[in-house]
Write an enzyme that holds these catalytic residues in place. Structure first.
Site, mmCIF file in Angstrom:
data_model
loop_
_atom_site.group_PDB
_atom_site.id
_atom_site.type_symbol
_atom_site.label_atom_id
_atom_site.label_comp_id
_atom_site.label_asym_id
_atom_site.label_seq_id
_atom_site.Cartn_x
_atom_site.Cartn_y
_atom_site.Cartn_z
ATOM 1 N N HIS A 15 -3.340 -5.232 0.601
ATOM 2 C CA HIS A 15 -2.727 -5.694 2.084
ATOM 3 C C HIS A 15 -3.023 -7.255 2.015
ATOM 4 C CE1 HIS A 15 -2.235 -1.595 3.835
ATOM 5 N NE2 HIS A 15 -3.202 -1.132 3.184
ATOM 6 N N GLU A 38 -1.221 -8.669 4.171
ATOM 7 C CA GLU A 38 -0.745 -9.032 5.581
ATOM 8 C C GLU A 38 -1.627 -8.967 6.461
ATOM 9 O OE1 GLU A 38 -0.650 -4.598 5.656
ATOM 10 O OE2 GLU A 38 -0.741 -6.053 4.274
ATOM 11 N N CYS A 97 0.641 -1.293 0.152
ATOM 12 C CA CYS A 97 -0.080 0.161 -0.077
ATOM 13 C C CYS A 97 0.763 1.253 -0.185
ATOM 14 C CB CYS A 97 -0.868 -0.096 1.154
ATOM 15 S SG CYS A 97 -2.258 1.060 0.990
#
Length: 236
Positions: A176, A178, A88
Site C-alpha cells: 500500500h 496510498e 493489495c
C-alpha cells in the site's frame, strides 16, 4: 479523461493518491462497490482504473457477490487496453482476472517492510526515480502469482511476488503506497483482532511510530510513483 477508483470497504480509500490527484486538478470518480453500486458497461470511458484494497479474498465470491461483477469488468478492461493499477486486493483481483492463481501466503505481512525491485523492476518506468529497495506498508494474508506473460517487478523477504506488470499498462502492487498516518491508525483499530492474532510478530506501537517517522518521505515516494503511473497511462 476521468480516473476511476473501485473501493471495497469504507476505510480503504484513495489516500495519498486522491490527495495527489486533487493537487493536480484531475477529475476522478469513486465507486463504492460494497454498496452494490454497478460498474460501468464500458471501462474505456476512463483514462485509468485504480482497484483499491480490502479485507475480503478474491475467492470469496459467494460471500461478496460483487467480486464476480468486478472480475468481469477487469477482464473487459484488460481486453480493451485500459490502464489499470491494483493495490493489495486490487492486484490480486487483476492477477485472478488474467487466469493466475491467488492463494494464502506462507506468512502474513502486516506493518512496514522493504520491497526490493527485481532487475525488471529497476528498468520499468513505473519505478523511475525510486530506490531499488523501498519502504512499503503491508497488510495482506494472500499472495498472487505473476500473470502469464507478465513481468515480476518486486519481491520481499516474506512474500516473493510484490509487484507485476502485464499488458504494458497494467500493474499490481501487493503493498500500500496510498496510506496516510490516519489510515494506518484506522486500520489498526478496525482490524485489531487480526493484529492481536499475530502476537509478538506485529507491534501496534511500532507501526504507529514508523507511520509518524515515514509520513513525509512516504508521501514524497508515493508522489514520484503516481507521476510515473499517470504518465504511463497518458493522463499526464
Amino acid at each position: 479523461m476521468k480516473i476511476l477508483f473501485i473501493k471495497h470497504i469504507d476505510i480503504e480509500g484513495p489516500g495519498t493518491m486522491g490527495e495527489f490527484l486533487d493537487k493536480k486538478g484531475f477529475e476522478y470518480e469513486i465507486i463504492n462497490i460494497f454498496d452494490n453500486i454497478a460498474l460501468p458497461d464500458d471501462p474505456r470511458q476512463y483514462g485509468a482504473i485504480i482497484i483499491l484494497g480490502g479485507p475480503m479474498n478474491v475467492y470469496e465470491e459467494n460471500e461478496y457477490p460483487y467480486l464476480k461483477d468486478e472480475d468481469i469488468f477487469i477482464k473487459s478492461a484488460l481486453q480493451k487496453g485500459v490502464p489499470m493499477l491494483g493495490l493489495c486486493l486490487g492486484a490480486q483481483l487483476i492477477s485472478k482476472a488474467t487466469g493466475a492463481k491467488v492463494r494464502k501466503a506462507a506468512e502474513k505481512e502486516i506493518g512496514w517492510f522493504k520491497a526490493d525491485l527485481t532487475d525488471d523492476g529497476k528498468n520499468d518506468p513505473l519505478f523511475n526515480g525510486l530506490k531499488s529497495s523501498i519502504d512499503v506498508f503491508q497488510w495482506h494474508g494472500d499472495t498472487f502469482d505473476i500473470p502469464d506473460k507478465g513481468v515480476h517487478l518486486a519481491s520481499s523477504e516474506v512474500c516473493k511476488n510484490q509487484a507485476f506488470m502485464c499488458n504494458n499498462n497494467v500493474y499490481g502492487l501487493q503493498f500500500h503506497l496510498e496510506v496516510t498516518k490516519d489510515m494506518v491508525r484506522e486500520w489498526l483499530d478496525a482490524y485489531s483482532d487480526e493484529v492481536k492474532s499475530m502476537g509478538d510478530k506485529v507491534s501496534r506501537k511500532g507501526i504507529l511510530k514508523h507511520a509518524d517517522e515515514f509520513a513525509d518521505a512516504y508521501y514524497n515516494q508515493a508522489e514520484v510513483f503516481y507521476l510515473n503511473f499517470f504518465k504511463l497511462a497518458k493522463i499526464i
